[in-house]
Every structure is written in structure tokens, then in C-alpha cells.
Scaffold this active site. Sequence first.
Site, PDB file in Angstrom:
ATOM      1  N   GLY A  66       3.058   7.662  -1.348  1.00 40.35           N
ATOM      2  CA  GLY A  66       2.001   6.985  -2.068  1.00 40.35           C
ATOM      3  C   GLY A  66       2.511   6.522  -3.419  1.00 40.35           C
ATOM      4  N   GLN A  71       1.886   3.967 -12.024  1.00 37.85           N
ATOM      5  CA  GLN A  71       3.226   4.536 -11.912  1.00 37.85           C
ATOM      6  C   GLN A  71       4.330   3.502 -12.067  1.00 37.85           C
ATOM      7  OE1 GLN A  71       2.166   6.937  -8.157  1.00 37.85           O
ATOM      8  NE2 GLN A  71       3.731   8.191  -9.175  1.00 37.85           N
ATOM      9  N   CYS A 124       5.594  14.802  -7.483  1.00 38.83           N
ATOM     10  CA  CYS A 124       5.143  13.480  -7.919  1.00 38.83           C
ATOM     11  C   CYS A 124       6.345  12.643  -8.310  1.00 38.83           C
ATOM     12  CB  CYS A 124       4.189  13.631  -9.111  1.00 38.83           C
ATOM     13  SG  CYS A 124       3.565  12.058  -9.757  1.00 38.83           S
ATOM     14  N   LEU A 125       6.325  11.375  -7.927  1.00 40.24           N
ATOM     15  CA  LEU A 125       7.407  10.469  -8.277  1.00 40.24           C
ATOM     16  C   LEU A 125       7.492  10.233  -9.783  1.00 40.24           C
ATOM     17  CD1 LEU A 125       7.001   7.791  -5.447  1.00 40.24           C
ATOM     18  CD2 LEU A 125       8.538   9.769  -5.506  1.00 40.24           C
ATOM     19  N   HIS A 166      -4.196  12.761  -4.608  1.00 42.53           N
ATOM     20  CA  HIS A 166      -3.101  12.664  -5.571  1.00 42.53           C
ATOM     21  C   HIS A 166      -3.021  11.262  -6.168  1.00 42.53           C
ATOM     22  CE1 HIS A 166       1.124  13.733  -6.913  1.00 42.53           C
ATOM     23  NE2 HIS A 166       1.113  12.416  -7.037  1.00 42.53           N
ATOM     24  N   GLU A 167      -3.033  10.246  -5.313  1.00 45.06           N
ATOM     25  CA  GLU A 167      -2.884   8.880  -5.814  1.00 45.06           C
ATOM     26  C   GLU A 167      -4.085   8.429  -6.628  1.00 45.06           C
ATOM     27  OE1 GLU A 167      -0.044   7.617  -5.848  1.00 45.06           O
ATOM     28  OE2 GLU A 167       0.777   9.106  -4.467  1.00 45.06           O
ATOM     29  N   HIS A 170      -4.065   9.468 -10.207  1.00 43.68           N
ATOM     30  CA  HIS A 170      -3.307   8.568 -11.090  1.00 43.68           C
ATOM     31  C   HIS A 170      -4.191   7.462 -11.657  1.00 43.68           C
ATOM     32  CE1 HIS A 170       0.771  10.039 -10.859  1.00 43.68           C
ATOM     33  NE2 HIS A 170       0.772  10.032  -9.534  1.00 43.68           N
TER      34      HIS A 170
END
Length: 218
Positions: A66, A71, A124-125, A166-167, A170
Site C-alpha cells: 500500500g 508518503q 511502514c515504508l 494503515h494506509e 496516513h
Amino acid sequence: MNPIVEQVEAVLHAAQDNSGVAPIVQAGHPVLRRPAVAYSGQLSDEQLFGLLEVMRATMHAAPGVGLAAPQIGIGVRIAVIEDRVRLPEDQARERGRTPLPFMPLINPSWQPLSNERAAFFEGCLSVRGYQAVTARFAHVRLRSEDPDGNAYSRDFRGWPARIIQHELDHLDGALYLDRAEIRSLTADDNRGLTQGDPVSAAQMLGFSLPPHTPQEKP
């Protein structure tokens, strides 16, 4: 020029010079802590679909399942998700991890469909190198628009439900660390010590899991 347009144009330009992949913003950048603005047609079709393609390529290259627009430095309520699942069948089943086709999410929101939660290591990225045990609702309803502006809703369980939560965090200016058990914070290099098992991690690192929470196993 609209700030969202400026941000998108900058990302598209940067991606052209990097095989279609955009740089991923890391924790500490203010864009990750500001609620994203609603998408209200700020972009042309070419810009919107170009952005979605860059987000998909960036997600795959990371690799991740995702990616939210903040991000890559764009403060708008757009995200992409996709899980192509490369796990042994028994591990995927234990995690509730099922294939998730590519989905662009425009102005998405979610709601829990039960009080059941599951705790598992999450990364997380935008927080490279670390993971922490995070409890998430196990069954959620997603409401979103597609790129053509059509509204829809879908229900998700298990790992896809975790990805969605999660996404969308953000898009609200939140990181998974805001919800995680901080004593469980583990460098990626040390994850083998607990085998990715939150129960083992709780015993080894000295924290309590949420009561009455079914545990997802690695």
C-alpha cells in the site's frame, strides 16, 4: 497553481528521472503529520492517472502492499493498495492474508464491522528499518471512490483490513507507531529473535497485548 497540482507535477517529474518511481518520504517530514485534503478534481485526468501509475510503481518497487499520497509528498486523500501474497499457503491462511487486487482509493474512509481486533507486527515504508506490534480491527468496511468518481463500498477481513487501516491512517496524518505498542519496536535485523510472533515478543520485551485480542500468527 493549486498546491496539489504543484506537488503532483513535481512528483511526476522526479519519477520520469527514476524509472517511474517516486522517492518515499520518511518519518519526520511534516506532510506525514497533516490531514490530507479531499480530492475534488484538482487534477486533470492525465495528472490523476499519471499519479496513480507512479504510486503503483513506487509501491511495487519498495516493495509494499500500500502507498498513500502523503508518503510521496502529496497531501491529498488518494492511496493505492495491492497484495500479491508471496507466502506459503499455511502462513497466509494463519495471517488471514489473501490476494488483494490493485485498487486506487479516492477520498476513502472505513468503519469497523465488529469489535474483534488482531495484533501483529506492522511496518511502514515511511519508517524504514523497524516494526512494532499493532492491534487493528479484523473486519472493516471500506468506502471510496474510483478514479472516475464512482462511489463504492467493500468489506474486508484479516490482512486486507489491516492494509486499509494503515494506509488511511496516513491520510489522517497518523503513523502506525501512534497505535503500536512501543516496547515492541524491533529493528528489522532483530525480528528473527521473536519469529515475528507478537506473543513471543510480549514475553521477551515486557509488554502486554490488548486483552481478548485474537492473535495473528506469522
